[in-house]
Design a protein around this motif. Structure first.
Motif, mmCIF file in Angstrom:
data_model
loop_
_atom_site.group_PDB
_atom_site.id
_atom_site.type_symbol
_atom_site.label_atom_id
_atom_site.label_comp_id
_atom_site.label_asym_id
_atom_site.label_seq_id
_atom_site.Cartn_x
_atom_site.Cartn_y
_atom_site.Cartn_z
ATOM 1 N N ARG A 291 25.843 37.792 29.924
ATOM 2 C CA ARG A 291 26.792 37.378 30.774
ATOM 3 C C ARG A 291 28.121 37.905 30.734
ATOM 4 N N VAL A 292 28.806 38.111 31.939
ATOM 5 C CA VAL A 292 30.283 38.229 31.788
ATOM 6 C C VAL A 292 31.073 37.202 31.739
ATOM 7 N N ALA A 293 31.918 36.830 30.699
ATOM 8 C CA ALA A 293 32.606 35.685 30.275
ATOM 9 C C ALA A 293 33.957 35.601 31.182
ATOM 10 N N THR A 294 34.624 36.583 31.083
ATOM 11 C CA THR A 294 36.067 36.597 31.677
ATOM 12 C C THR A 294 36.005 37.785 32.347
ATOM 13 N N LEU A 295 37.074 37.888 33.388
ATOM 14 C CA LEU A 295 37.495 38.981 34.481
ATOM 15 C C LEU A 295 38.874 38.918 34.713
ATOM 16 N N SER A 296 39.671 39.811 34.746
ATOM 17 C CA SER A 296 41.058 39.873 35.092
ATOM 18 C C SER A 296 41.436 41.348 35.504
ATOM 19 N N GLY A 297 42.577 41.609 36.030
ATOM 20 C CA GLY A 297 42.992 42.909 36.581
ATOM 21 C C GLY A 297 43.756 42.884 37.933
ATOM 22 N N TRP B 269 43.834 44.811 42.092
ATOM 23 C CA TRP B 269 43.460 45.778 43.127
ATOM 24 C C TRP B 269 44.557 46.019 44.060
ATOM 25 N N GLU B 270 44.785 47.467 44.036
ATOM 26 C CA GLU B 270 45.922 47.849 44.894
ATOM 27 C C GLU B 270 47.005 47.015 44.533
ATOM 28 N N GLY B 271 47.398 46.675 43.185
ATOM 29 C CA GLY B 271 48.654 46.137 42.982
ATOM 30 C C GLY B 271 48.647 44.656 42.697
ATOM 31 N N GLU B 272 47.540 44.089 43.333
ATOM 32 C CA GLU B 272 47.481 42.555 43.635
ATOM 33 C C GLU B 272 46.558 41.809 42.550
ATOM 34 N N PRO B 273 46.825 40.762 42.033
ATOM 35 C CA PRO B 273 45.793 40.306 41.176
ATOM 36 C C PRO B 273 44.480 39.894 41.604
ATOM 37 N N ILE B 274 43.544 40.240 40.994
ATOM 38 C CA ILE B 274 42.062 40.014 41.446
ATOM 39 C C ILE B 274 41.872 38.783 41.380
ATOM 40 N N THR C 205 34.937 38.100 42.796
ATOM 41 C CA THR C 205 36.419 37.436 42.508
ATOM 42 C C THR C 205 36.423 36.415 43.445
ATOM 43 N N PRO C 206 37.715 35.628 43.466
ATOM 44 C CA PRO C 206 37.592 34.454 44.262
ATOM 45 C C PRO C 206 37.772 34.731 45.829
ATOM 46 N N CYS C 207 38.647 35.833 46.116
ATOM 47 C CA CYS C 207 38.843 36.378 47.459
ATOM 48 C C CYS C 207 37.453 36.975 48.169
ATOM 49 N N GLY C 208 36.221 37.169 47.396
ATOM 50 C CA GLY C 208 35.158 37.675 48.061
ATOM 51 C C GLY C 208 35.102 39.142 47.922
ATOM 52 N N ARG C 209 36.018 39.786 46.863
ATOM 53 C CA ARG C 209 35.746 41.154 46.808
ATOM 54 C C ARG C 209 34.724 41.145 45.503
ATOM 55 N N ARG C 210 33.749 42.150 45.441
ATOM 56 C CA ARG C 210 32.719 42.160 44.520
ATOM 57 C C ARG C 210 32.611 43.616 43.947
ATOM 58 N N PHE C 211 32.506 43.942 42.755
ATOM 59 C CA PHE C 211 32.708 45.044 42.092
ATOM 60 C C PHE C 211 31.147 45.361 41.369
ATOM 61 N N ALA D 37 39.686 51.662 35.094
ATOM 62 C CA ALA D 37 40.722 51.906 35.454
ATOM 63 C C ALA D 37 40.504 53.007 36.589
ATOM 64 N N THR D 38 41.261 52.979 37.717
ATOM 65 C CA THR D 38 41.064 54.208 38.921
ATOM 66 C C THR D 38 42.531 54.000 39.369
ATOM 67 N N ASP D 39 42.728 54.890 40.310
ATOM 68 C CA ASP D 39 44.201 55.193 40.980
ATOM 69 C C ASP D 39 44.372 53.901 41.767
ATOM 70 N N ARG D 40 43.715 52.928 42.103
ATOM 71 C CA ARG D 40 43.838 51.751 42.792
ATOM 72 C C ARG D 40 43.605 50.483 42.155
ATOM 73 N N SER D 41 43.001 50.547 40.887
ATOM 74 C CA SER D 41 42.613 49.090 40.409
ATOM 75 C C SER D 41 42.385 49.235 38.876
ATOM 76 N N ARG D 42 42.421 47.980 38.369
ATOM 77 C CA ARG D 42 42.201 48.025 36.731
ATOM 78 C C ARG D 42 41.606 46.578 36.491
ATOM 79 N N LEU D 43 40.481 46.727 35.880
ATOM 80 C CA LEU D 43 39.547 45.631 35.910
ATOM 81 C C LEU D 43 39.428 45.768 34.113
ATOM 82 N N SER D 44 39.437 44.264 33.734
ATOM 83 C CA SER D 44 39.018 44.044 32.392
ATOM 84 C C SER D 44 38.012 43.052 32.404
ATOM 85 N N ALA D 45 36.989 43.265 31.693
ATOM 86 C CA ALA D 45 35.774 42.420 31.628
ATOM 87 C C ALA D 45 35.300 41.906 30.173
ATOM 88 N N THR D 46 35.231 40.639 29.849
ATOM 89 C CA THR D 46 34.616 40.448 28.364
ATOM 90 C C THR D 46 33.302 39.682 28.549
#
Length: 204
Positions: free
Chosen positions: A156-162, A164-169, A18-24, A88-97
């Motif tokens: 390849r992963v084409a897109t990512l959205s979602g 982390w703890e309520g903030e857009p990734i 992600t742009p902020c440097g968080r990696r999953f 999906a977890t209690d703290r995050s939601r990620l959607s990858a295409t």
């Protein structure tokens, strides 16, 4: 003479940045000693490494193989189709295409049947290190254990959205710097890898 137990995990590994440097790094395992489950390794922008595991047993097992600063217990739900994952977890939601198959994915699709074996991982390790920066297919998993990765497809992963703890990734970004969970890393190019992992542990 010490005995060795071999544990096999069949499934997929999703690696995204992600742009902020968080990696999953999301593991979605269809077959394992624990049955089907999913977990998430998170490398935070400040360098802290977190494991999100569905229960204490799996959390303890994974921590014997990889390095983390924090373990969080939470259900990890992965809804999968051929073109999209929603995690999906209690703290995050990620959607990858997913996009097209990466070039290396085409020969990897030939790895089937008896080729899905630790010997394949050991022999392919020098080539894997040259072709994909940071990736190794065989190495030490700590405590006298050895781990082997046998990849069978790479997309390849084409897109990512979602969020982390309520903030857009934010949007999709490379998986850099390498998360440093273990001896190998997920590819820097965001990817979905079909993989079989073998872990040999002494005295088990």
């Amino acid at each position: 003479m010490n005995s060795t137990a071999r544990h096999r995990f069949d499934g997929y590994i999703l690696g995204v940045g992600t742009p902020c440097g968080r990696r999953f790094v999301v593991g979605c395992w269809q077959r394992s000693p624990f049955g089907a489950f999913a977990d998430i390794m998170v490398a935070h922008p400040d360098g802290a490494r977190e494991l999100i595991a569905p229960n204490e047993e799996i959390g303890a097992y994974v921590c014997e193989t990889y390095q983390f600063d924090q373990v969080t217990l939470s259900d990890v739900h992965v809804a999968r189709t051929s073109s999209k994952w929603v995690i999906a977890t209690d703290r995050s939601r990620l959607s990858a295409t997913f996009g097209r198959r990466r070039l290396l994915g085409y020969p990897l699709r030939l790895v089937r049947g008896p080729l899905i074996h630790p010997v394949t991982a050991r022999l392919s390790n020098p080539l894997a290190r040259r072709l994909v920066e940071g990736v190794q297919t065989h190495g030490s998993a700590g405590h006298g254990a050895h781990e082997y990765y046998v990849a069978q497809d790479l997309r390849r992963v084409a897109t990512l959205s979602g969020s982390w703890e309520g903030e857009p990734i934010g949007v999709l970004a490379p998986v850099t710097p390498a998360p440093q969970f273990g001896f190998s890393s997920t590819p820097q190019i965001p990817s979905l890898t079909r993989v079989t992992t073998f872990i040999d542990r002494p005295g088990a």
